[in-house]
Enzyme design. Structure first.
Site, PDB file in Angstrom:
ATOM      1  N   ASP A 183      -6.458   4.683   4.771  1.00  0.00           N
ATOM      2  CA  ASP A 183      -6.365   5.911   5.573  1.00  0.00           C
ATOM      3  C   ASP A 183      -7.258   7.002   4.984  1.00  0.00           C
ATOM      4  OD1 ASP A 183      -4.069   4.843   7.239  1.00  0.00           O
ATOM      5  OD2 ASP A 183      -3.193   4.770   5.241  1.00  0.00           O
ATOM      6  N   HIS A 233       2.227   5.112   5.462  1.00  0.00           N
ATOM      7  CA  HIS A 233       1.100   4.411   6.097  1.00  0.00           C
ATOM      8  C   HIS A 233       1.572   3.970   7.482  1.00  0.00           C
ATOM      9  CE1 HIS A 233      -2.314   1.878   6.889  1.00  0.00           C
ATOM     10  NE2 HIS A 233      -1.555   0.809   6.959  1.00  0.00           N
TER      11      HIS A 233
END
Ligand code: NAD
Ligand code: LMR
Length: 336
Positions: free
Chosen positions: A164, A192
């Site tokens: 990410d 996440h």
């Protein structure tokens, strides 16, 4: 390779070793990209019994790479063999999501794997083993793994949000029109998952030789609060929609980045890692929450003292709430 002569090999395990992330990751580990160009590695490869034939093919290919740093390979379907004496564990093996699913839909199927592997790590791994959980839902799996390995410090269990972070950094660099390495200190907070908070408010960029805050360089608050955030939150789903399989090349690269920085240090850059929360920034304690950290001497430390505005507060609370719920669900699954 004269430089690696004499150095003792370290033992490193990759689970899900016959799968698609491992297919990229194994080369990076065995070529020196993670533990350095002078560190030989002995690779332990864990997968499930029905995959042993496929895994044999991966072992052949590793041999055929003729890599000077690869000291040996141990393919196995037994966790207690795989985790014996390892200094680093990449826990990748788990079911990936398909189009239309959220990562937490994998919880019931995958969390038991991390209970069992936590128990095996507890029994046979070195007490200083560094564990990176990649298999989804990564944060909650890492928490469960740690709970079932009480003899290993909880600081040694981390979950991957580096993908990410890399996605966020790449989006910002493209928007500003600079090379990706010119952007630093973007933060991924929380899970996440699609509730994660990609935060550019403290990021800095080098443009024309001078450093500037990213918000000033972009000068578009609406973009940073909406398009930027949702693009990063939904990037995994976008890759699945396009590839019909989840990200693998970029996931393997991120796993390498995470472990390299943990072992060798992050220098003057902040990196994001899911770690067991100590309550910093008003987050729930005892969930695996992604924070900005710096790493040195094999230890991570949460970056403290950042200002959390009202928008950030809402985002942190939402992702923290989801993690607390996932934790509860995972504990229920592990009871039976
Ligand atoms: P894959 O299906 O290609 O490979 C997974 C492998 O794990 C398979 O070979 C399978 O046999 C093996 N496996 C299943 N149960 C196991 C067990 N108990 N022990 C050992 N091995 C086992 O999947 P993939 O694309 O490599 O993805 C693996 C996981 O990583 C998925 O859960 C995926 O969602 C996740 N992922 C996480 C991130 C992240 O940023 N955190 C990024 C990408 C993918
Ligand atoms: C990703 O972020 O690409 C992975 O977690 C795979 C997924 O399910 O999105």
């Amino acid at each position: 390779n004269m430089s690696s002569e004499g150095a003792e090999p370290i033992r490193v395990v990759v689970t899900g070793a016959a799968g698609q992330i491992a297919y990229s990751l194994l080369y990076q580990i065995a070529s020196g990209a993670v533990f350095g160009p002078n560190q030989p590695v002995y690779l332990h490869l864990l997968d499930i019994a029905p995959m042993m034939g496929v895994l044999e093919g991966v072992v052949m290919e590793l041999a055929d790479c003729a890599l000077p740093l690869l000291a040996g390979v141990l393919p196995t379907a037994k966790p207690e063999e795989a985790f014996k004496d390892v200094v680093a564990a990449f826990l990748v093996g788990a079911m990936p999501r398909k189009e239309g699913m959220e990562r937490k839909d994998l919880l019931a199927a995958n969390v038991r794997i991390f209970k069992e592997q936590g128990q095996a790590l507890d029994k046979v791994a070195r007490k200083d083993v560094k564990v990176l959980v990649v298999g989804n839902p990564a944060n909650t799996n890492a928490l469960i793994c740690s709970k079932y390995a009480p003899s290993i410090p909880k600081e040694n269990f981390t979950a991957m949000t580096r993908l990410d972070q890399n996605r966020a950094q790449s989006q910002l660099a493209a928007k500003i029109g600079v090379p990706v390495q010119n952007v630093k200190n973007v933060i991924i907070w929380g899970n996440h998952s699609s509730t994660q908070f990609p935060d550019a408010s403290n990021a800095v960029v080098t443009v024309g030789g001078a450093q500037k805050p990213v918000p000033a360089a972009i000068n578009d608050d609406a973009y940073l609060k909406s398009t930027f955030v949702t693009t990063v939150q939904k990037r995994g789903a976008a890759v699945i929609a396009a590839r019909k399989m989840s990200s693998a090349l970029s996931a393997a690269k991120a796993a390498s980045d995470h472990m390299r920085d943990w072992f060798l240090g992050s220098g003057d850059r902040w990196v994001s890692m899911g770690v067991v929360s100590d309550g910093s920034y008003g987050t729930p304690r005892d969930v695996v929450f992604s924070f900005p950290v710096t790493t040195a001497n094999g230890k991570w430390k949460i970056v403290q003292g950042l200002t959390i505005n009202d928008f950030a507060r809402q985002m942190l609370d939402a992702t923290g709430k989801e993690l607390a719920e996932e934790k509860q669900e995972a504990m229920d699954v592990c009871k039976d």
